[in-house]
Write an enzyme that holds these catalytic residues in place. Structure first.
Site, PDB file in Angstrom:
ATOM      1  N   ARG A  59       0.832  -1.219   0.000  1.00  0.00           N
ATOM      2  CA  ARG A  59       0.000   0.000   0.000  1.00  0.00           C
ATOM      3  C   ARG A  59       0.860   1.259   0.000  1.00  0.00           C
ATOM      4  O   ARG A  59       0.539   2.259  -0.633  1.00  0.00           O
ATOM      5  CB  ARG A  59      -0.896   0.035   1.238  1.00  0.00           C
ATOM      6  CG  ARG A  59      -1.996  -0.995   1.236  1.00  0.00           C
ATOM      7  CD  ARG A  59      -2.989  -0.714   2.361  1.00  0.00           C
ATOM      8  NE  ARG A  59      -3.835  -1.855   2.655  1.00  0.00           N
ATOM      9  CZ  ARG A  59      -4.875  -2.241   1.911  1.00  0.00           C
ATOM     10  NH1 ARG A  59      -5.195  -1.585   0.835  1.00  0.00           N
ATOM     11  NH2 ARG A  59      -5.585  -3.297   2.238  1.00  0.00           N
ATOM     12  N   MET A  84     -11.162   3.078  -4.099  1.00  0.00           N
ATOM     13  CA  MET A  84     -11.492   1.839  -3.392  1.00  0.00           C
ATOM     14  C   MET A  84     -10.250   1.145  -2.834  1.00  0.00           C
ATOM     15  O   MET A  84     -10.186  -0.087  -2.782  1.00  0.00           O
ATOM     16  CB  MET A  84     -12.254   0.894  -4.352  1.00  0.00           C
ATOM     17  CG  MET A  84     -13.560   1.483  -4.862  1.00  0.00           C
ATOM     18  SD  MET A  84     -14.671   2.015  -3.535  1.00  0.00           S
ATOM     19  CE  MET A  84     -15.180   0.404  -2.920  1.00  0.00           C
ATOM     20  N   HIS A 103     -18.195   9.108   1.318  1.00  0.00           N
ATOM     21  CA  HIS A 103     -18.634   7.755   1.692  1.00  0.00           C
ATOM     22  C   HIS A 103     -20.163   7.694   1.661  1.00  0.00           C
ATOM     23  O   HIS A 103     -20.821   8.615   2.147  1.00  0.00           O
ATOM     24  CB  HIS A 103     -18.116   7.401   3.096  1.00  0.00           C
ATOM     25  CG  HIS A 103     -18.498   6.016   3.521  1.00  0.00           C
ATOM     26  ND1 HIS A 103     -17.822   4.893   3.084  1.00  0.00           N
ATOM     27  CD2 HIS A 103     -19.503   5.575   4.310  1.00  0.00           C
ATOM     28  CE1 HIS A 103     -18.398   3.825   3.599  1.00  0.00           C
ATOM     29  NE2 HIS A 103     -19.421   4.202   4.349  1.00  0.00           N
ATOM     30  N   GLU A 136      -6.082   7.932   9.564  1.00  0.00           N
ATOM     31  CA  GLU A 136      -5.726   6.516   9.439  1.00  0.00           C
ATOM     32  C   GLU A 136      -6.901   5.590   9.723  1.00  0.00           C
ATOM     33  O   GLU A 136      -6.914   4.444   9.290  1.00  0.00           O
ATOM     34  CB  GLU A 136      -4.576   6.187  10.381  1.00  0.00           C
ATOM     35  CG  GLU A 136      -3.229   6.480   9.756  1.00  0.00           C
ATOM     36  CD  GLU A 136      -2.115   5.881  10.585  1.00  0.00           C
ATOM     37  OE1 GLU A 136      -1.955   4.657  10.559  1.00  0.00           O
ATOM     38  OE2 GLU A 136      -1.429   6.668  11.259  1.00  0.00           O
ATOM     39  N   ASP A 139     -12.704   5.643   7.049  1.00  0.00           N
ATOM     40  CA  ASP A 139     -14.013   6.322   7.111  1.00  0.00           C
ATOM     41  C   ASP A 139     -14.269   6.961   8.484  1.00  0.00           C
ATOM     42  O   ASP A 139     -15.413   7.160   8.882  1.00  0.00           O
ATOM     43  CB  ASP A 139     -15.169   5.351   6.769  1.00  0.00           C
ATOM     44  CG  ASP A 139     -15.058   4.785   5.358  1.00  0.00           C
ATOM     45  OD1 ASP A 139     -14.579   5.512   4.468  1.00  0.00           O
ATOM     46  OD2 ASP A 139     -15.436   3.617   5.151  1.00  0.00           O
TER      47      ASP A 139
HETATM   48  C1  GRF Z   1     -19.618   6.797  -4.110  1.00  0.00           C
HETATM   49  O1  GRF Z   1     -20.824   6.241  -3.658  1.00  0.00           O
HETATM   50  C2  GRF Z   1     -18.713   7.143  -2.965  1.00  0.00           C
HETATM   51  O2  GRF Z   1     -19.401   7.488  -1.805  1.00  0.00           O
HETATM   52  C3  GRF Z   1     -17.957   5.856  -2.743  1.00  0.00           C
HETATM   53  O3  GRF Z   1     -17.744   5.350  -4.035  1.00  0.00           O
HETATM   54  C4  GRF Z   1     -18.788   5.791  -4.898  1.00  0.00           C
HETATM   55  C5  GRF Z   1     -18.171   6.420  -6.102  1.00  0.00           C
HETATM   56  O4  GRF Z   1     -19.126   6.703  -7.094  1.00  0.00           O
HETATM   57  N1  GRF Z   1     -16.741   6.085  -1.994  1.00  0.00           N
HETATM   58  P1  GRF Z   1     -18.661   7.415  -8.444  1.00  0.00           P
HETATM   59  O5  GRF Z   1     -17.539   6.589  -9.030  1.00  0.00           O
HETATM   60  O6  GRF Z   1     -18.187   8.806  -8.099  1.00  0.00           O
HETATM   61  O7  GRF Z   1     -19.858   7.442  -9.318  1.00  0.00           O
END
Ligand code: GRF
Length: 191
Positions: A59, A84, A103, A136, A139
C-alpha cells in the site's frame, strides 16, 4: 482519485467550471485502467494518470506513487472520489487536513465496504452520505458535510444508490470548499 464510474469526479469538475467551487481540477488519478472515471476525464479534458495498484503490492508504494503525481501537479488538496483502496500515512501525512473522502452512508454508521448494502440490510429508514477528512481510521476522520437520504419502501441497491449519488454530487464540492476555507490561503499556498 477515483477507481470506478467517476460521477463524483465529474460533479467536482462541473462545480469548478460552472461554479460555485472556486478551484481547478488539475489531475485525476485512477487505479483501474479504462474505468469510467478515466473516460470522463478524457471527455472533459482533464489530465489523467493511471497508477495501477496491481503494480504496487505494498500500500505504501502505491501511495508514494500517488504522492509523486500530486506533487508534480502541484495540487493543494486531494479528493478520494470513489477510491477503493485503503490509504496509508504516506499519503495522509503529506496532505494534513487536505485529503477529503466521500462515503455513501451517514458516518459513523456503515463504514467500510458497501455502505449502501449495509444500510439496506440493517433496515434503517434514513441513510445518506458523508464527506470527511481522511485519517488513518478508515471512514473515521472529521466530518465536513453530510446529507440525509430516506430509504423508501421498495428501494433496492440501485434506486437508493442513485439518490445517494445525487446528494454526494451536491455535498462533495461543499466539503472541498469547507476544507480549503479551514486551511486558509496561507496554508494552501505552501502545498
Ligand atoms: C460513491 O458512492 C462514494 O461514496 C464511494 O464510491 C462511490 C463512487 O461513485 N466512496 P462514483 O464513481 O463517483 O460514481
Amino acid at each position: 482519485m477515483a477507481s470506478g464510474n467517476g460521477s463524483n469526479f465529474e460533479a467536482l469538475v462541473a462545480s469548478c467550471r460552472q461554479g460555485p467551487l472556486n478551484a481547478v481540477v488539475e489531475l485525476l488519478v485512477v487505479n483501474n485502467p479504462g474505468c469510467g472515471a478515466q473516460r470522463r476525464a478524457e471527455r472533459l479534458g482533464v489530465a489523467c494518470q493511471v497508477i495501477d495498484h496491481r503494480l504496487h503490492p505494498q500500500r505504501q508504494s502505491l501511495d508514494q506513487a500517488l504522492l509523486l503525481a500530486f506533487q508534480a501537479a502541484r495540487v493543494d488538496l486531494v479528493v478520494m472520489a470513489g477510491w477503493m483502496r485503503i490509504v496509508t500515512p504516506v499519503l495522509i501525512d503529506a496532505f494534513p487536513a487536505r485529503l477529503v473522502n466521500i462515503h455513501p452512508s451517514l458516518l459513523p454508521s456503515f463504514a467500510g465496504l458497501d455502505g449502501i448494502g449495509q444500510a439496506l440490510a440493517a433496515g434503517v429508514a434514513l441513510t445518506g452520505c458523508t464527506a470527511h477528512l481522511v485519517t488513518e481510521q478508515v471512514d473515521g476522520g472529521p466530518i465536513l458535510v453530510q446529507a440525509a437520504v430516506p430509504v423508501l419502501a421498495g428501494d433496492d441497491h440501485s434506486s437508493l444508490s442513485r439518490r445517494i449519488h445525487q446528494q454526494e454530487h451536491r455535498i462533495l464540492p461543499l466539503a472541498v470548499a469547507l476544507a480549503a476555507q479551514r486551511l486558509g490561503p496561507a496554508r494552501l499556498d505552501q502545498g
